[in-house]
Scaffold this active site. Structure first.
Site, PDB file in Angstrom:
ATOM      1  N   GLY A  16       0.918  -1.190  -0.036  1.00  0.00           N
ATOM      2  CA  GLY A  16      -0.258  -0.078  -0.024  1.00  0.00           C
ATOM      3  C   GLY A  16       0.751   1.111  -0.130  1.00  0.00           C
ATOM      4  CB  CYS A 133      -2.095  10.399   9.840  1.00  0.00           C
ATOM      5  SG  CYS A 133      -3.967  10.533   8.926  1.00  0.00           S
ATOM      6  N   GLY A 164      -4.948  11.013   3.593  1.00  0.00           N
ATOM      7  CA  GLY A 164      -5.339  10.402   4.816  1.00  0.00           C
ATOM      8  C   GLY A 164      -6.648   9.398   4.250  1.00  0.00           C
ATOM      9  CG  HIS A 257      -3.143  15.240   7.909  1.00  0.00           C
ATOM     10  ND1 HIS A 257      -3.525  15.154   6.732  1.00  0.00           N
ATOM     11  CD2 HIS A 257      -3.508  13.978   8.471  1.00  0.00           C
ATOM     12  CE1 HIS A 257      -4.143  14.037   6.542  1.00  0.00           C
ATOM     13  NE2 HIS A 257      -4.192  13.474   7.681  1.00  0.00           N
TER      14      HIS A 257
END
EC number: 1.2.1.11
Length: 350
Positions: A16, A133, A164, A257
């Site tokens: 991933g 996260c 995210g 973020h």
């Protein structure tokens, strides 16, 4: 953990987006591992991926593949983590899990090594959880200031990148940007909504827009992301009654973020002291000269390990409160790096 020899590490979810970052980190950092096994779903088995300069074949995740593993890094969906983490732990592996499944469990430590490394040593179920996260984008900077001044409350507004939400979030943003490119949109009610063909994982278009709703809704109006940041911050800092209010917003940024932080402390604070604390804090980069165009943005933080902190100001009406802005790469410290740091703690002697 076995005694003697280098420990065996398994990476679950190796194919991933986070798995790709994690494999890079394992090649960059001090090598404490013996064998590294890459595990994924059966459809990915047989692929060969680079780790530490070698091509390693991906194995299908099953019980046999977990035999002899000392530490297992889980970057799997919640349902798969819930199924396989207890299996790996029962076979003797220390599980470092990045899903949401175990973070709130009282008998599973939630660890950020810069803040509560000691918590990783007590793991009754053989599982250590890594935070979300969004929490990881802010907690290292907040934790450093809390250690110095004693935190009383937090008010947070997040600006969360589409990565995210996984590949679907990134694909949705790119598709929608292509759909609105070159058009004169944003001047009439509803024109962006009409231009895009689907919202993907979001309740509103993400291109040319911000969406003040991240996660799923709850019965009292808060989202699951907002409640997670609140609960995880309290657990990591060891402050179960800390007042924390969060508004989570999704923005059209691919990676990185950001969080606007209002933090109130037990005593009066100053900006020069805050600068000293943040500049010295492990895992934090201070970037705070707004007059010279120096302040943290996701474009600065992407591809880097630390939290970037800046725009530090004392609150206008409260000498015990600070306002500041932080950014972090949600795929590195926000996911892969924190779990690798925990694994290295677990593997270290003493």
């Amino acid at each position: 953990m076995k005694t003697g020899g280098e420990p065996t590490l398994a990476v679950l979810g190796a194919t991933g987006a986070v798995g790709s970052v994690l494999r890079g980190l394992l090649s960059e950092r001090r090598d404490v591992w013996g064998e590294i096994r890459l595990l994924a779903s059966p459809r990915s088995a047989g692929r060969k991926l680079p780790v530490r300069g070698e091509e390693v074949e991906v194995l299908a995740l099953d019980e046999e593949a977990l035999e002899g593993v000392d530490v297992a890094l889980f970057h799997l969906p919640d349902d798969a983590a819930a199924q396989w983490a207890p299996v790996a732990a029962a076979k003797g592996a220390v599980v470092i899990d990045s899903s949401a499944v175990f973070r709130a469990e009282d008998d599973v430590p939630l660890v950020v090594p810069e803040i509560n490394a000691h918590a990783a040593r007590v793991r009754p179920r053989g599982i250590v959880a890594s935070p979300d996260c969004t929490t990881l984008a802010l907690i290292v900077a907040v934790g450093a200031l809390h250690s110095a001044w004693g935190l009383e409350s937090l008010v947070l507004s997040t600006y969360q990148a589409v990565s995210g939400s996984g590949r679907e979030g990134v694909d949705t943003l790119r598709r929608q940007l292509a759909e609105v490119a070159g058009t004169d949109l944003g001047t009439k009610p509803g024109d962006v909504r009409r231009a895009v063909t689907g919202a993907g994982p979001y309740p509103a278009p993400i291109a040319l827009n911000v969406v003040p709703f991240a996660g799923a809704g709850t019965t009292d109006g808060w989202t699951t992301d907002e409640m997670a940041v609140r609960a995880e911050t309290r657990k990591i800092l060891g402050m179960p009654q800390l007042p924390v209010s969060v508004t989570c917003v999704r923005v059209p940024v691919v990676t990185g973020h950001s969080v606007a932080v209002h933090a109130r402390f037990e005593n009066e604070v100053t900006v020069p002291q805050a600068h000293e604390i943040l500049a010295a804090a492990p895992g934090v980069v201070l970037c705070d000269a707004p007059g010279e165009g120096e302040f943290p943005t996701p474009a600065d933080a992407v591809g880097t390990d630390p939290t970037w902190a800046g725009r530090v100001r004392r609150a206008l009406d409260d000498p015990q409160a600070l306002e500041f802005f932080v950014c972090g790469d949600n795929l590195r410290k926000g996911a892969a790096l924190n779990s690798v740091q925990i694994a290295e703690l677990v593997a270290s002697p003493g």
